[in-house]
Design an enzyme around this catalytic site. Sequence first.
Site, PDB file in Angstrom:
ATOM      1  N   ASN A  40       1.153  -1.219  -0.029  1.00  0.00           N
ATOM      2  CA  ASN A  40       0.043   0.001   0.307  1.00  0.00           C
ATOM      3  C   ASN A  40       1.029   1.332   0.249  1.00  0.00           C
ATOM      4  O   ASN A  40       2.149   1.252   0.919  1.00  0.00           O
ATOM      5  CB  ASN A  40      -1.001  -0.131   0.953  1.00  0.00           C
ATOM      6  N   HIS A  41       0.144   2.670  -0.433  1.00  0.00           N
ATOM      7  CA  HIS A  41       0.429   3.575  -0.305  1.00  0.00           C
ATOM      8  C   HIS A  41       0.137   4.863   0.748  1.00  0.00           C
ATOM      9  O   HIS A  41      -0.917   4.410   0.937  1.00  0.00           O
ATOM     10  CB  HIS A  41       0.872   4.211  -1.874  1.00  0.00           C
ATOM     11  N   PRO A  42       1.059   4.424   1.123  1.00  0.00           N
ATOM     12  CA  PRO A  42       0.316   5.994   2.367  1.00  0.00           C
ATOM     13  C   PRO A  42      -1.004   6.667   1.723  1.00  0.00           C
ATOM     14  O   PRO A  42      -1.070   7.537   0.626  1.00  0.00           O
ATOM     15  CB  PRO A  42       1.273   6.944   3.025  1.00  0.00           C
TER      16      PRO A  42
END
Length: 218
Positions: A90-92
């Site tokens: 995941n990306h922030p």
Amino acid sequence: MPKGFLDATSVYPMRFLDGRVNPGLVHLNRVIDNPNIEIGAYTYASSFEPPEDWALRLAPYTFAGAPERLVIGRFGQIADRVRIITASSNHPMAGISTYPFAIFDHDRLAGYFAQMTDLPDTVIGHDVWLGDGVTVLPGARIGCGVIVGAGSVVRGALPDYCIAAGNPARVIRMRFAPDQIARLMAVGWWDWPVEAIARATPALARGDVEALAAMAPG
């Protein structure tokens, strides 16, 4: 006990009838050395195009030092093209953009990882069969004795001894009655000594839970 039967130390536990080793089937805990990945004995993965790096093929986002773990139990069966996508993929998402600027400028990495906290572990139980092309999403919890149909996408939790399929994977049916499942979980055959498991393989191949329970050691 047949020579080589249930040899936990073997990288390639299967041989063809002509005696050749099958290089496309490996005991995963013999070929993966990653502190964030825990794999029980006898769990295997198979591939028609065996990779040089099985960890990269199976769980490409689970890097050493990641803030979450991938845990797979004993006697798992992982078919070709299975992909386990753990939470570090995941990306922030709290900001305006999800673009991962920090991976192109390592001076920014500390701030990037500081945004990725409390990531869930992904846990797969004992004696789980993941069919061809299954995708397991971050934080999935797959119970013991579960069968996941080919091409399915697993998120959330799947209960012990269910058959699940689809996108997202849903329970199609339970493999045993609730009291039998409780009995199987109490028996925990996957933790028996290897000699006891070898003797119990005929019972394991049948649906007679009490016959298996009667063979429990000690």
